[in-house]
Each structure stands twice: as C-alpha cells, then as structure tokens.
Enzyme design. Sequence first.
Site, PDB file in Angstrom:
ATOM      1  N   ASP A 110       1.019   0.582  -8.512  1.00 14.30           N
ATOM      2  CA  ASP A 110       0.892   1.725  -7.613  1.00 14.30           C
ATOM      3  C   ASP A 110       1.170   1.346  -6.170  1.00 14.30           C
ATOM      4  O   ASP A 110       0.959   2.141  -5.255  1.00 14.30           O
ATOM      5  CB  ASP A 110      -0.484   2.393  -7.753  1.00 14.30           C
ATOM      6  CG  ASP A 110      -1.615   1.539  -7.221  1.00 14.30           C
ATOM      7  OD1 ASP A 110      -1.529   0.297  -7.327  1.00 14.30           O
ATOM      8  OD2 ASP A 110      -2.613   2.090  -6.719  1.00 14.30           O
ATOM      9  N   ASP A 116       2.270  -4.310  -6.875  1.00 10.50           N
ATOM     10  CA  ASP A 116       1.640  -3.943  -8.140  1.00 10.50           C
ATOM     11  C   ASP A 116       2.081  -2.524  -8.500  1.00 10.50           C
ATOM     12  O   ASP A 116       2.798  -1.871  -7.728  1.00 10.50           O
ATOM     13  CB  ASP A 116       0.121  -4.131  -8.074  1.00 10.50           C
ATOM     14  CG  ASP A 116      -0.596  -3.056  -7.280  1.00 10.50           C
ATOM     15  OD1 ASP A 116       0.054  -2.368  -6.463  1.00 10.50           O
ATOM     16  OD2 ASP A 116      -1.812  -2.893  -7.454  1.00 10.50           O
ATOM     17  N   SER A 174      -3.784   1.610 -11.065  1.00  8.45           N
ATOM     18  CA  SER A 174      -3.351   0.441 -10.309  1.00  8.45           C
ATOM     19  C   SER A 174      -2.692  -0.584 -11.228  1.00  8.45           C
ATOM     20  O   SER A 174      -1.679  -0.303 -11.848  1.00  8.45           O
ATOM     21  CB  SER A 174      -4.531  -0.158  -9.542  1.00  8.45           C
ATOM     22  OG  SER A 174      -4.099  -1.136  -8.642  1.00  8.45           O
ATOM     23  N   ASP A 227      -0.150  -0.547  -3.930  1.00 11.68           N
ATOM     24  CA  ASP A 227      -1.134  -0.720  -2.870  1.00 11.68           C
ATOM     25  C   ASP A 227      -1.443  -2.195  -2.623  1.00 11.68           C
ATOM     26  O   ASP A 227      -2.097  -2.540  -1.643  1.00 11.68           O
ATOM     27  CB  ASP A 227      -2.416   0.071  -3.145  1.00 11.68           C
ATOM     28  CG  ASP A 227      -3.192  -0.404  -4.358  1.00 11.68           C
ATOM     29  OD1 ASP A 227      -2.643  -1.200  -5.152  1.00 11.68           O
ATOM     30  OD2 ASP A 227      -4.347   0.032  -4.527  1.00 11.68           O
TER      31      ASP A 227
END
Length: 569
Positions: free
Chosen positions: A309, A307, A151, A311
């Site tokens: 990734d 961000d 992440s 999500d």
Amino acid sequence: MTDGTDLPDGGSVVDAVHAWLVADPDPATRAELIALDDDQVAERFSGPLRFGTAGLRGPVRAGPSGMNRLVVRQATEALATWLRQHPGETETVVIGRDARHGSDAFAAEAASVMRRRGFDVVALPDPTPTPVLAHATRALHAAAGIMITASHNPPADNGYKVYLGGDDRARGAQLIPPADAEIEAVMDAPPAGAPDDDTPSTTPTPTRDPRGDEAVDRYLARIVERFGAGPRPVRVALTAMHGVGGAPAVAALRGAGITDVGVVEEQFAPDADFPTVAFPNPEEPGAADMLLDLARRTEADVAIALDPDADRCAVGTEIDGTWRMLTGDETGALLADHLLSHTASDAVASPLVATTIVSGSLVERVCEHHGARFARTLTGFKWLVRAGDGLVYAYEEAIGHCVDPDAVRDKDGIATAVAVVDLVAARTSADTPARQVLSRASDDLAARHGVHVTGQVSHRTDDLAEITAVMTRLRSASPTALLDTPATVDDHATRDDGLHTDAVAITARDDGRRLRIIVRPSGTEPKIKAYLEVALPPDPDVAGSRSRAADLMARLRTTATELLTGAPS
C-alpha cells in the site's frame, strides 16, 4: 450444527449464524457460511475482528472473524455514529482502497453507509496508496478517512484503517484510544435487519468524484513542493511489490526531476495474489531479491522497495561492491541527518525528530549534533506523529518514515523515496559518485557518532500462554548482565508516563559500549520479539569498529534467542 450455548459470551451458535445470515448483504458470503461444517462455523464465530493498529485486519471470508461486507458495514455504521457524537470541522469522509481481494467492494460498502448517514464522501479513484488517503484527510480537514488495506499482510488478508480529524498535530492521523474502543463498542451490538432499500445486497458504484482525482494530484504536487524539482542525475531501481505504489511513485520521482527510473516489471502492476514473493513485505528475506538484481544489472545508484500500500519504504545501496537493503534504523539516521541539514531555521525554530522505544539510538546522536529535539514514543505512527510540535521527521525501525509531517501525518513510502533520492543528489560530487553516497554518508555518521548496529529476533508460537510466560520470567528473574557486562532493566509495564506498555528493556554499558535488548509481544502476530542494538564509541577505524559490532551482535542474538525460548544460557 448444535443449538447449545457454544459461543464465548454464552449465546447459541445457531442464533448467531441466523442473525448474521439475515444481516449479511453479500450472497457470496452467505453461501460460503451455509456451506461450512460445524467446527468451521464455530471458529468463524469464536470472536469478532478487533481494532488493532488503527483499525481491523484479517482474512477475507464470511463471518464476524473475517473481512467481509457486513463487517465493513458494521465498522462504518459504528464510525458514523461516533462521528455524530464527536462533530468536527466538516462532515467530509475520504475513502480509499488498495488492490487486494475485496477492496473494491469494501470501499463501495463504506461509501454507501457514509452517504446514507448524511456524510459528504470523497471517494479516491482507482486503487490508491495509503499516504494519498492520509494526505487528503488532512488537506480537506475531513472528519475521517477510511482506507481499505492490509498493508504488507499475506494475500488472503484485507483490512479497514481509520484516520480522524482534530487539531493540527493530529489531523489526518490514525485513530488512538479511546476512540478505537468507543467505535468498537458500537460495533459489538448484534447485527439486525435484512438488506433493504437503504442497504442493498448489491452496493451501487457511484460516479467518479473529481475531488478524488484532485486529491491524488495534490498529493503528488506536495511532494514536489517539499523536495523540489529540476534535473537530478540519479539512477533509481524501484519495485512496487505487486502493490499500488508503482505508478504514483514514478510520477512523484519524475515530478521531482528524477527521470532515470527502472522498475521491476514483474512486480509493477497491482496483483492481489503477490505471485513473485512468499510474503509481500520488503523486510522479509528474499522479498527484495528481484529489486537488488535489477539494481546490479542497471548499475543503479539507489534501490527503492515499496510495500503493497506504499506507506513503507525500504532502501538498498551498494556497499563494498555488494548490494543490500538498509535497515530501517540505517535509513532513519541518514534521513534525519539530511532533513535536519535542510530544515530552515526560520521555518521550524526548534525542530523535533521522533522514533519509537524499539528503534536504534544513532538518530538521537544525530539530533544532538544538529541541536534538534528528540522524542521516543510507543511503537506505531499513531503515536509518532503526535510526539510534539515542530515535528520535521519521524520513523520506526520497521521501514516506516514520515518525511513531511505538515502534509502527511503518517508513514509515506512514496515521499520517502523522493527524499532519499534528494539526499543522494544533494551529496553527489566529483569525489562522491551517486552510487557511493549512502555508503559514505553512513560511514560519516559512524565516524562522528560511533557504529550503531540493530537487529531483531522473534519467536513464533501458537500458544499465547508461552508469550505471557516469557514476559513473566523476564520480570521475575531479570538478566543481570548482557555479554558479561552488568545490565539494568526497565519494565515499561511499571512506567506511569506515555511509554507505559508491555515491554522489558535490558541495557548494558561499559567503556562507551552500549548493548540493548527490548522484548515485547507482537501487536499483530502470535509471536514475541526482541529488538537488539550494539552501539560503540566513535573510532577512526570505522571498518574495524563495524567488524567488532558485528561480532557482538551475533553474540547478542544468541542471548536474545535464549531469553525468548527459555533455553539455558
């Protein structure tokens, strides 16, 4: 290197290292481990990575305390064993990865293990956003989804995130206890066996799976289905923060009729080193500076930061001539109001909105206004998406938003970006230009429900005992007031409901004014955090009310800092 009993479990470092080297399929990490000195080896073997937020996360390096192919293999073998013990609707496993260091190799390793264990693997093509994996796991009724991602962690890290099947509410959601502990227990078995024909040192790359391409297309099509298409004259500034969300986000926006999209070119392509940001997290000070500069230069109507990734989604807008990023709570209240205003009563008879115990309270007032149900859960989307039936929206203050729970039972930065632009387009009029929509909508909520301001203070420490001491002090000598207003204390560690956790909430009320500090240890970092809120009653003078709230928040920050550090007040 000694051969004594140097490990926490009493075992020998030499024996542990030998077993690891025999089992490690990667010659690069074997060589890395051999080259370390005794102190470095002891640190690598001081303890394994543990399941945190739905999986593993740590630095990419050799040994059991890092992310490497053997750790991924062990985790996947353990997950496969658990799935065999808990059979679901299918034996499909969806696997995706971001563009971080090691992601390709880790995803290939996980796929190889699952195929060898007899599962039908759907490998997502190319580096892919996490919400695509969550959507595919749910849409395919998969037994599990594995996402290789860290992440918004620093560049040196990577991770292994697990989604599971289940009933409709939980299908495609992050795993929760006791599954995480059960999988971890299988992982704790010592590594055994050298790489052989079944577990080669070089993991083969399978041919491209067309179902993976279809999964991406289906995800994008669902966003358009949910939030509509057709021309929308909204100008968007977008950054992918060097992550994997850039191209899919542009595709989703264009599919929904938003074609005027400018991107931060320096941050658009995936780059595992994140060269233009000190910390690849849109919440961090300075991380969105290039985005806000683009928004100013291009006279954008709204700014969107994903961000790495994709999500999570942070939203920026122009307020009183100055561009700034909204807090997660500000965006959460705006989206709750928008989504509840556009939820057909025949589709969801009794809509539910959920947020966490550390998020702001404005969204609760919004739900009351719309006659919707409201719920609070522990922090994390693994709990939020299980809040109850009829869920139409869930968010947490850390810029995570689930805007389409029927399709993605997790936070989804790309769908959130489209939902925000949908809000802006819906409220644009001759009297309210697109660039002023979010600011005016925020003022409307403040006029109706009062000004709510949230903030956060954290204290980082290398001494974990200090964190325990702070929590103990709060419980044994709880504050009796906040800013000279009598306060009550709710120790969540003493609760016997679903909100039992290591947190202490201190709340003060006076003449319609509400002050709150919630203190809890971080679940992912060595620090303790305080979540703050100032809520004032409705006042026609919104600007004056905001000024008073800002003054109170500054004083509350001082109080919170004193609570975290033990400094005298």
